[in-house]
Motif scaffolding. Sequence first.
Motif, PDB file in Angstrom:
ATOM      1  N   UNK A 154      22.589  15.116 -47.151  1.00 21.64           N
ATOM      2  CA  UNK A 154      21.779  16.468 -47.170  1.00 21.64           C
ATOM      3  C   UNK A 154      20.571  16.395 -47.360  1.00 21.64           C
ATOM      4  N   UNK A 155      19.474  14.998 -47.300  1.00 19.39           N
ATOM      5  CA  UNK A 155      18.104  15.526 -46.741  1.00 19.39           C
ATOM      6  C   UNK A 155      18.083  14.221 -45.737  1.00 19.39           C
ATOM      7  N   UNK A 156      17.159  14.870 -44.735  1.00 16.09           N
ATOM      8  CA  UNK A 156      17.103  14.026 -43.201  1.00 16.09           C
ATOM      9  C   UNK A 156      16.484  13.107 -43.464  1.00 16.09           C
ATOM     10  N   UNK A 157      15.514  13.005 -44.165  1.00 17.23           N
ATOM     11  CA  UNK A 157      13.984  12.170 -44.449  1.00 17.23           C
ATOM     12  C   UNK A 157      15.168  10.547 -45.854  1.00 17.23           C
ATOM     13  N   UNK A 158      16.232  10.738 -45.996  1.00 18.19           N
ATOM     14  CA  UNK A 158      16.203  10.049 -46.717  1.00 18.19           C
ATOM     15  C   UNK A 158      16.565   8.462 -45.863  1.00 18.19           C
ATOM     16  N   UNK A 159      17.789   8.791 -45.738  1.00 23.04           N
ATOM     17  CA  UNK A 159      18.510   7.111 -45.173  1.00 23.04           C
ATOM     18  C   UNK A 159      17.498   6.640 -43.631  1.00 23.04           C
ATOM     19  N   UNK A 198      35.686  16.809 -51.547  1.00 19.07           N
ATOM     20  CA  UNK A 198      37.004  15.819 -50.179  1.00 19.07           C
ATOM     21  C   UNK A 198      35.767  15.266 -48.928  1.00 19.07           C
ATOM     22  N   UNK A 199      35.093  15.245 -49.242  1.00 19.92           N
ATOM     23  CA  UNK A 199      33.906  14.878 -48.246  1.00 19.92           C
ATOM     24  C   UNK A 199      32.660  14.572 -48.794  1.00 19.92           C
ATOM     25  N   UNK A 200      32.206  13.476 -48.122  1.00 11.36           N
ATOM     26  CA  UNK A 200      31.397  13.006 -48.687  1.00 11.36           C
ATOM     27  C   UNK A 200      31.340  10.877 -48.757  1.00 11.36           C
ATOM     28  N   UNK A 201      30.235  10.293 -48.361  1.00 12.46           N
ATOM     29  CA  UNK A 201      30.270   8.740 -48.484  1.00 12.46           C
ATOM     30  C   UNK A 201      29.649   8.135 -49.241  1.00 12.46           C
ATOM     31  N   UNK A 202      29.431   6.942 -49.289  1.00  9.60           N
ATOM     32  CA  UNK A 202      28.661   5.938 -49.939  1.00  9.60           C
ATOM     33  C   UNK A 202      28.539   4.426 -49.392  1.00  9.60           C
ATOM     34  N   UNK A 203      27.478   4.062 -49.188  1.00  6.98           N
ATOM     35  CA  UNK A 203      26.990   2.733 -48.507  1.00  6.98           C
ATOM     36  C   UNK A 203      25.955   1.662 -48.714  1.00  6.98           C
ATOM     37  N   UNK A 204      26.441   0.607 -48.849  1.00  5.14           N
ATOM     38  CA  UNK A 204      24.825  -0.201 -49.310  1.00  5.14           C
ATOM     39  C   UNK A 204      24.169  -0.563 -47.661  1.00  5.14           C
ATOM     40  N   UNK A 205      23.545  -0.780 -47.633  1.00 10.78           N
ATOM     41  CA  UNK A 205      21.564  -0.984 -47.041  1.00 10.78           C
ATOM     42  C   UNK A 205      21.378  -2.726 -47.007  1.00 10.78           C
ATOM     43  N   UNK A 206      21.794  -2.939 -46.661  1.00 11.36           N
ATOM     44  CA  UNK A 206      21.168  -4.650 -46.256  1.00 11.36           C
ATOM     45  C   UNK A 206      19.977  -5.401 -45.331  1.00 11.36           C
ATOM     46  N   UNK A 207      19.169  -6.338 -45.076  1.00  9.62           N
ATOM     47  CA  UNK A 207      18.386  -6.118 -44.358  1.00  9.62           C
ATOM     48  C   UNK A 207      19.185  -8.226 -43.863  1.00  9.62           C
ATOM     49  N   UNK A 208      19.485  -8.073 -42.901  1.00  8.43           N
ATOM     50  CA  UNK A 208      20.046  -9.234 -42.436  1.00  8.43           C
ATOM     51  C   UNK A 208      18.495 -10.346 -42.302  1.00  8.43           C
ATOM     52  N   UNK A 212      22.824   0.188 -52.549  1.00 12.47           N
ATOM     53  CA  UNK A 212      23.422   1.472 -52.736  1.00 12.47           C
ATOM     54  C   UNK A 212      22.867   2.273 -52.963  1.00 12.47           C
ATOM     55  N   UNK A 213      23.292   3.526 -52.013  1.00 14.72           N
ATOM     56  CA  UNK A 213      23.582   5.458 -51.337  1.00 14.72           C
ATOM     57  C   UNK A 213      25.035   6.056 -51.830  1.00 14.72           C
ATOM     58  N   UNK A 214      24.160   6.903 -52.028  1.00 10.58           N
ATOM     59  CA  UNK A 214      25.431   8.012 -52.442  1.00 10.58           C
ATOM     60  C   UNK A 214      24.963   9.351 -51.590  1.00 10.58           C
ATOM     61  N   UNK A 215      26.477  10.233 -50.336  1.00  5.24           N
ATOM     62  CA  UNK A 215      26.176  11.668 -50.874  1.00  5.24           C
ATOM     63  C   UNK A 215      26.422  12.285 -51.346  1.00  5.24           C
ATOM     64  N   UNK A 216      25.357  13.922 -51.693  1.00  5.24           N
ATOM     65  CA  UNK A 216      25.935  14.470 -52.184  1.00  5.24           C
ATOM     66  C   UNK A 216      27.677  14.448 -52.521  1.00  5.24           C
ATOM     67  N   UNK A 217      27.955  14.506 -54.137  1.00  5.38           N
ATOM     68  CA  UNK A 217      29.312  14.879 -54.755  1.00  5.38           C
ATOM     69  C   UNK A 217      29.693  13.574 -54.748  1.00  5.38           C
ATOM     70  N   UNK A 218      29.019  12.103 -54.152  1.00  5.89           N
ATOM     71  CA  UNK A 218      29.387  10.573 -54.584  1.00  5.89           C
ATOM     72  C   UNK A 218      28.567   9.863 -55.394  1.00  5.89           C
ATOM     73  N   UNK A 242      19.959   8.886 -52.744  1.00  2.59           N
ATOM     74  CA  UNK A 242      20.711   9.043 -53.371  1.00  2.59           C
ATOM     75  C   UNK A 242      20.752  10.981 -51.978  1.00  2.59           C
ATOM     76  N   UNK A 243      21.250  11.548 -52.916  1.00  4.52           N
ATOM     77  CA  UNK A 243      21.596  13.038 -51.349  1.00  4.52           C
ATOM     78  C   UNK A 243      20.871  12.149 -49.861  1.00  4.52           C
ATOM     79  N   UNK A 244      21.923  11.211 -49.974  1.00  4.89           N
ATOM     80  CA  UNK A 244      21.798  10.500 -48.100  1.00  4.89           C
ATOM     81  C   UNK A 244      22.934  11.449 -46.871  1.00  4.89           C
TER      82      UNK A 244
END
Length: 243
Positions: free
Chosen positions: A173-178, A217-227, A194-200, A169-171
């Motif tokens: 707006x908070x630098x350490x999240x990612x 109007x902005x802000x995304x969502x993401x899937x993070x996986x390990x190969x 599964x991750x969300x930016x603020x507002x998503x 969450x807060x992907x």
Amino acid sequence: MAADQPTIVATSGGFRAGHRTNLEFHRLVHHAVDLSGVHGRKPRLCHVGTANGDQRWFNADVSEAGALAGWEVSHLNLFTMPPTTDLAGWVGEHDVVWVGGGSVVNLLAVWQAHDLGSALRKAWQDGVVLGGVSAGSICWFTGGSTDSFGPELRVVTNGLGFLPYGNGVHYDSEEARRPTIHAAVASGELPVTHCTDDGAGLVYFGTELVEAVSERARGGAYVVRRDESSGAVQEDPLDVRRL
């Protein structure tokens, strides 16, 4: 009325400052209510503020936001005691459960003490839409990153696990999240996350991710996986529908 299938709306949003009130429900909460399928009467929303210690002043703001939206709002306070011995029955009387932010570690500990997870699972299976913001998002997953222990983020892995993924969450707006999420996925501490930016927000039918949405109007969502072959972490953006 009930949702057509078990539904979860996991977000990094849902509230905004009001024009004449302290708080209003933003588009993500309205979307959760729409997904519940209610018509012909006022929607019934259960607000759960465990992560913030069931603050009565905040409950009052949420009630006022509910009145403004034309909904019936009740509060599942666990401090100092639950409102009933039949939590499953109590929760099941609502159309939507919305869990607020705060300490996900404390939330999970208190919920475990009262076996609230079982009541919420039954409600979810019976068509009550589950949703929430921040701690109220992470709780539905296997775990995620949190500042519940202090300013330096740590990872929790004892979420309810209704959704078999990690959650970030807060992907944006908070630098350490990612980097925290990437490290946890790389090490195997978290599964596909599964991750969300603020507002998503992310919408799930059953355990399937069906849509990413945003109240901004902005802000995304993401899937993070390990190969698994290389051990490298891959992050893929999702298409986001603006509400």
